[in-house]
Write an enzyme that holds these catalytic residues in place. Structure first.
Site, PDB file in Angstrom:
ATOM      1  NE  ARG A  19       8.021 -47.699 118.237  1.00  0.00           N
ATOM      2  CZ  ARG A  19       9.034 -46.987 118.646  1.00  0.00           C
ATOM      3  NH1 ARG A  19       9.035 -45.694 118.508  1.00  0.00           N
ATOM      4  NH2 ARG A  19      10.091 -47.560 119.188  1.00  0.00           N
ATOM      5  CE  LYS A  37       9.122 -48.619 123.603  1.00  0.00           C
ATOM      6  NZ  LYS A  37       9.232 -47.157 123.798  1.00  0.00           N
ATOM      7  NE  ARG A  64      12.919 -41.091 119.450  1.00  0.00           N
ATOM      8  CZ  ARG A  64      13.859 -41.267 120.397  1.00  0.00           C
ATOM      9  NH1 ARG A  64      14.718 -40.301 120.668  1.00  0.00           N
ATOM     10  NH2 ARG A  64      13.936 -42.409 121.035  1.00  0.00           N
ATOM     11  NE  ARG A  94      18.347 -44.223 120.285  1.00  0.00           N
ATOM     12  CZ  ARG A  94      17.174 -44.820 120.483  1.00  0.00           C
ATOM     13  NH1 ARG A  94      17.092 -45.826 121.319  1.00  0.00           N
ATOM     14  NH2 ARG A  94      16.094 -44.417 119.857  1.00  0.00           N
TER      15      ARG A  94
HETATM   16  P1  AMP Z   1      13.332 -46.816 119.387  1.00  0.00           P
HETATM   17  O1  AMP Z   1      14.692 -47.394 119.559  1.00  0.00           O
HETATM   18  O2  AMP Z   1      12.257 -47.755 119.805  1.00  0.00           O
HETATM   19  O3  AMP Z   1      13.200 -45.459 120.064  1.00  0.00           O
HETATM   20  O4  AMP Z   1      13.117 -46.573 117.803  1.00  0.00           O
HETATM   21  C1  AMP Z   1      13.987 -45.734 117.094  1.00  0.00           C
HETATM   22  C2  AMP Z   1      13.407 -45.406 115.733  1.00  0.00           C
HETATM   23  O5  AMP Z   1      13.254 -46.605 114.963  1.00  0.00           O
HETATM   24  C3  AMP Z   1      12.033 -44.755 115.717  1.00  0.00           C
HETATM   25  O6  AMP Z   1      12.069 -43.358 115.947  1.00  0.00           O
HETATM   26  C4  AMP Z   1      11.546 -45.109 114.309  1.00  0.00           C
HETATM   27  O7  AMP Z   1      12.167 -44.295 113.340  1.00  0.00           O
HETATM   28  C5  AMP Z   1      12.095 -46.538 114.142  1.00  0.00           C
HETATM   29  N1  AMP Z   1      11.108 -47.517 114.636  1.00  0.00           N
HETATM   30  C6  AMP Z   1      11.206 -48.281 115.750  1.00  0.00           C
HETATM   31  N2  AMP Z   1      10.112 -49.041 115.919  1.00  0.00           N
HETATM   32  C7  AMP Z   1       9.284 -48.750 114.880  1.00  0.00           C
HETATM   33  C8  AMP Z   1       7.987 -49.200 114.472  1.00  0.00           C
HETATM   34  N3  AMP Z   1       7.283 -50.097 115.173  1.00  0.00           N
HETATM   35  N4  AMP Z   1       7.476 -48.684 113.331  1.00  0.00           N
HETATM   36  C9  AMP Z   1       8.141 -47.800 112.583  1.00  0.00           C
HETATM   37  N5  AMP Z   1       9.350 -47.320 112.919  1.00  0.00           N
HETATM   38  C10 AMP Z   1       9.933 -47.786 114.040  1.00  0.00           C
END
Ligand code: AMP
Length: 210
Positions: free
Chosen positions: A84, A13, A167, A156
């Protein structure tokens, strides 16, 4: 044009959002990046979300809804990592309605679990500017150094096998109803996201042109 990029962690993404931003000039809004910055800055929001992020759990909906509302743009945007689940999608609809805006396309980037594990365990990111690399497919010119800003490249904290697994489970739990939500509105586009960056971009472009 307002687009949602949806897919499992590691579906690409963020990578596609950067390309769409360059080609179409749409604002890239990555909720994950916004939250990581809050954590880095030790802000009140950062302190609240840190432990969820470390475990790979979703941050509570009310908290992220307030964060995202502050970043929406009336000039066109790509939402990366939000919504999400259906509750987040409903909150987003309400906010957009107030701004007289709407989502045009929900692009679902479909990816296999093996691809996700390979991409995330070999992903490194710049500590300073957030640029993303893959140790085999998209390595930096100099090991450990960001091509864009010279910053340090790190893994990360949530890209460890255990957290990736969690996840993925969270994604499976939440995704079906959300996909259905946008499908019913006629906004769903499915894209095979197992391919490389350029091939996936071509497919997204084709779908958006349609
Ligand atoms: P990402 O960078 O998109 O993989 O997001 C990293 C982390 O941020 C996720 O594992 C969640 O803990 C938090 N996060 C990101 N987007 C959301 C969302 N829409 N709702 C809740 N938590 C989120």
């Amino acid at each position: 044009m307002n687009i949602i990029l949806f897919g499992a962690p590691g579906s690409g993404k963020g990578t596609q959002a950067v390309v769409l931003n360059e080609r179409l000039g749409l604002k890239h809004i990555s909720l994950g990046d916004i939250l990581r910055k809050e954590v880095k800055d030790n802000s009140p929001v950062g302190l609240k979300v840190k432990s969820y992020m470390e475990r790979g759990e979703l941050v509570p909906d009310d908290l992220v809804a307030a964060v995202i509302a502050n970043h929406l743009s009336t000039e066109g945007f790509i939402l990366d990592g939000y919504p999400r689940n259906v509750a987040q999608a409903e909150k987003l609809e309400a906010v957009l309605r107030n701004l007289n805006l709407a989502i045009d396309s929900f692009v679902y980037m479909e990816v296999a679990k093996d691809t996700v594990i390979d991409r995330l365990t070999k992903r490194i990111v710049c500590k300073t500017c957030g640029s993303v690399y893959h140790l085999r497919n998209m390595p930096p010119r100099q090991e450990g150094v960001c091509d864009s800003c010279g910053g340090e490249l790190i893994q990360r904290k949530d890209d460890t096998p255990e957290v990736i697994s969690n996840r993925w489970e969270v994604f499976l739990r939440e995704s079906a109803k959300l996909i259905d939500f946008y499908d019913k509105q006629g906004k769903l586009f499915r894209v095979d996201a197992n391919k490389d960056k350029d091939a996936v971009f071509e497919k997204i472009k084709l779908k958006l042109n349609e």
